[in-house]
Design a protein around this motif. Structure first.
Motif, short mmCIF file in Angstrom:
data_model
loop_
_atom_site.label_atom_id
_atom_site.label_comp_id
_atom_site.label_asym_id
_atom_site.label_seq_id
_atom_site.Cartn_x
_atom_site.Cartn_y
_atom_site.Cartn_z
N UNK A 13 0.82 -1.21 0.00
CA UNK A 13 0.00 0.00 0.00
C UNK A 13 0.85 1.26 0.00
N UNK A 14 1.91 1.23 0.80
CA UNK A 14 2.81 2.38 0.87
C UNK A 14 4.14 1.94 1.47
N UNK A 15 5.13 2.83 1.36
CA UNK A 15 6.42 2.55 1.96
C UNK A 15 7.05 3.86 2.42
N UNK A 16 7.95 3.76 3.40
CA UNK A 16 8.59 4.93 3.99
C UNK A 16 10.10 4.72 4.01
N UNK A 17 10.83 5.65 3.37
CA UNK A 17 12.29 5.56 3.31
C UNK A 17 12.96 6.70 4.09
N UNK A 18 12.24 7.28 5.04
CA UNK A 18 12.79 8.38 5.83
C UNK A 18 14.11 7.97 6.48
N UNK A 19 14.16 6.76 7.00
CA UNK A 19 15.40 6.18 7.52
C UNK A 19 15.85 5.12 6.52
#
Length: 75
Positions: A39-45
């Motif tokens: 659904x989504x992904x986070x690459x902040x770290x």
């Protein structure tokens, strides 16, 4: 598409997350057929990437090589 603080970029293509370097070379990819659609992904770290599967209500934590670090986290 998303870009991390190290200027790597990530593309979600056919339910596969792909990581590319600044020159456009494919570095790693991640796919989990058992959890359906990302659904989504986070690459902040960039060393702790989060993948969210809303239909399963689960999160997967990936390392910088897009390898799963644990079992899926149920929300």
């Amino acid at each position: 598409m998303a870009i991390d603080i190290l200027n790597n970029f990530y593309i979600l293509n056919d339910n596969t997350l792909q990581k590319y370097d600044v020159d456009g070379n494919l570095l790693y990819s991640y796919h989990n057929a058992m959890l359906n659609t990302i659904s989504s992904f986070d690459v902040l770290n960039p060393h702790k990437i989060l993948i969210y599967y809303s239909d399963q209500n689960k999160i997967i934590v990936l390392d910088n090589t897009l390898s799963a670090q644990s079992s899926p986290i149920e929300l």
